[in-house]
Design an enzyme around this catalytic site. Structure first.
Site, PDB file in Angstrom:
ATOM      1  N   HIS A 100       0.839  -1.201   0.000  1.00 40.14           N
ATOM      2  CA  HIS A 100       0.000   0.000   0.000  1.00 40.14           C
ATOM      3  C   HIS A 100       0.876   1.253   0.000  1.00 40.14           C
ATOM      4  O   HIS A 100       1.965   1.265   0.590  1.00 40.14           O
ATOM      5  CB  HIS A 100      -0.906   0.031   1.234  1.00 40.14           C
ATOM      6  CG  HIS A 100      -1.691  -1.223   1.433  1.00 40.14           C
ATOM      7  ND1 HIS A 100      -2.647  -1.659   0.547  1.00 40.14           N
ATOM      8  CD2 HIS A 100      -1.666  -2.145   2.438  1.00 40.14           C
ATOM      9  CE1 HIS A 100      -3.178  -2.792   0.988  1.00 40.14           C
ATOM     10  NE2 HIS A 100      -2.592  -3.104   2.131  1.00 40.14           N
ATOM     11  N   GLU A 118      -1.286  -0.137   8.361  1.00 39.07           N
ATOM     12  CA  GLU A 118      -2.231  -1.020   9.049  1.00 39.07           C
ATOM     13  C   GLU A 118      -1.504  -1.837  10.104  1.00 39.07           C
ATOM     14  O   GLU A 118      -0.270  -1.813  10.216  1.00 39.07           O
ATOM     15  CB  GLU A 118      -2.905  -1.955   8.039  1.00 39.07           C
ATOM     16  CG  GLU A 118      -1.932  -2.888   7.322  1.00 39.07           C
ATOM     17  CD  GLU A 118      -2.592  -3.641   6.177  1.00 39.07           C
ATOM     18  OE1 GLU A 118      -3.149  -4.730   6.430  1.00 39.07           O
ATOM     19  OE2 GLU A 118      -2.546  -3.146   5.032  1.00 39.07           O
ATOM     20  N   HIS A 175       3.356  -7.507   1.869  1.00 44.25           N
ATOM     21  CA  HIS A 175       2.775  -8.358   2.898  1.00 44.25           C
ATOM     22  C   HIS A 175       1.643  -9.197   2.320  1.00 44.25           C
ATOM     23  O   HIS A 175       1.100  -8.903   1.260  1.00 44.25           O
ATOM     24  CB  HIS A 175       2.226  -7.513   4.052  1.00 44.25           C
ATOM     25  CG  HIS A 175       1.118  -6.592   3.636  1.00 44.25           C
ATOM     26  ND1 HIS A 175       1.348  -5.370   3.053  1.00 44.25           N
ATOM     27  CD2 HIS A 175      -0.234  -6.732   3.680  1.00 44.25           C
ATOM     28  CE1 HIS A 175       0.199  -4.775   2.787  1.00 44.25           C
ATOM     29  NE2 HIS A 175      -0.786  -5.589   3.147  1.00 44.25           N
ATOM     30  N   ARG A 195      -1.482  -4.970  -6.050  1.00 43.39           N
ATOM     31  CA  ARG A 195      -1.297  -6.415  -5.991  1.00 43.39           C
ATOM     32  C   ARG A 195      -0.006  -6.792  -6.697  1.00 43.39           C
ATOM     33  O   ARG A 195       0.219  -6.438  -7.858  1.00 43.39           O
ATOM     34  CB  ARG A 195      -2.514  -7.097  -6.627  1.00 43.39           C
ATOM     35  CG  ARG A 195      -2.651  -8.573  -6.287  1.00 43.39           C
ATOM     36  CD  ARG A 195      -3.964  -9.154  -6.837  1.00 43.39           C
ATOM     37  NE  ARG A 195      -5.119  -8.583  -6.159  1.00 43.39           N
ATOM     38  CZ  ARG A 195      -6.099  -7.931  -6.784  1.00 43.39           C
ATOM     39  NH1 ARG A 195      -6.061  -7.756  -8.085  1.00 43.39           N
ATOM     40  NH2 ARG A 195      -7.114  -7.459  -6.097  1.00 43.39           N
TER      41      ARG A 195
END
Length: 318
Positions: A100, A118, A175, A195
């Site tokens: 991200h 996150e 991740h 992705r």
């Protein structure tokens, strides 16, 4: 004055890698055979939570954020978009390997206010379960070449996890959640995902899911460094509060309640997700029952509240 918790209805999301544990473990009515995510505390337009109780029943969380600033002690500097998003994920299969962007890239390239940092609290993990966390490339050139060659076993770092583990995932970190893992995720309110690799899977129509290798290479941190994170614990009567992370976007705690505790709210507001057990919460002269799978916000208008019961919670605030 608004003197009760703001209880929220989770939004269930279909995912190719999802299963049925959001129903069997949390009791949610899952509308899909592959239900991967419950957006539990969300003001994001892709899955906005609705308020279940009180004067704002039926309103969205984003609507409350915009129209009732006092509930969040919201200043103009906080912006027009609710900052955080809490999810529960059921990875019946491996999630795609992804990365991200940070806020700057997200604003410049995608036109949205937040990138995505996150963190994960592992609720359950089957024996041998692993996550992808980081990579072995030493330069951006090596990263791009290894990705282009599809040398995923060479590139990706894999880490075993068990229930109770905590993983902090800053933006720019490659991740993936592995099969057999359930997590509670606290993140910036963003749905931008680049992705990197999807195990050559196809959808029901035989189409491979889109990859975003160029964007991923641009935003990935090189070389990868595991973030340093110190856990701090305090006891409040019969409540053990363990701070899992404190950083610029959020602070996250694990609360373990084994009796009674009176809590003084010190942040602007609190997000609470019950992950085990059941309890009651009392505010002024009102008492509410909470149990595994309950999600709510303690607004700024509540200065103090009491808990009683036997339960575990993940608690967070901006």
């Amino acid at each position: 004055m608004y003197n009760e918790p703001i209880f929220l209805e989770p939004v269930l999301q279909e995912r190719i890698w999802g299963g049925n544990k959001l129903h069997t473990e949390f009791g949610y009515e899952t509308p899909y055979s592959h239900t991967g995510e419950a957006w539990a505390i969300s003001a994001h337009p892709n899955g906005p939570s609705k308020i279940k109780n009180g004067p704002l029943k039926g309103h969205t969380l984003q609507g409350a954020w915009e129209e009732h600033e006092v509930l969040f002690n919201r200043s103009e500097a906080a912006g027009e978009t609710y900052p955080l998003l809490v999810k529960i994920l059921d990875a019946n299969q491996n999630l795609s390997v992804q990365v991200h962007p940070d806020d700057t890239y997200a604003m410049e390239k995608e036109g949205v206010p937040y990138g995505k940092t996150e963190c994960w609290y592992v609720l359950d993990a089957e024996p041998g379960a692993e996550i992808v966390f980081g990579h072995h490339a030493r330069t951006h050139e090596e990263l791009r070449q290894t990705m282009a060659n599809g040398e995923w076993d060479t590139l990706l770092k894999r880490v075993p996890v068990t229930a109770g583990d905590f993983v902090y995932v800053p933006s720019g970190t490659i991740h993936a959640i592995g099969a057999g893992i359930m997590i509670l995720e606290t993140q910036q309110s963003s749905d931008i995902t680049y992705r990197v690799y999807d195990y050559d899977r196809t959808d029901e129509d035989g189409n491979a899911r889109k990859l975003h290798l160029e964007q991923a290479a641009e935003v990935t941190n090189v070389p990868h460094e595991d973030p340093k994170n110190e856990s701090i614990q305090e006891t409040i009567e019969d409540l053990t509060a363990r701070k899992l992370v404190e950083e610029s976007y959020f602070t996250v705690y694990h609360w373990d309640l084994r009796g009674q505790a009176v809590i003084e709210r010190k942040s602007d507001f609190l997000q609470v997700s019950v992950i085990k057990g059941e309890a009651t919460i009392q505010t002024d002269d009102q008492t509410f029952s909470i149990e595994k799978g309950t999600h709510f916000i303690i607004p700024h208008t509540i200065k103090q509240f009491s808990l009683e019961g036997d339960a575990e919670m993940i608690v967070s605030h901006p």
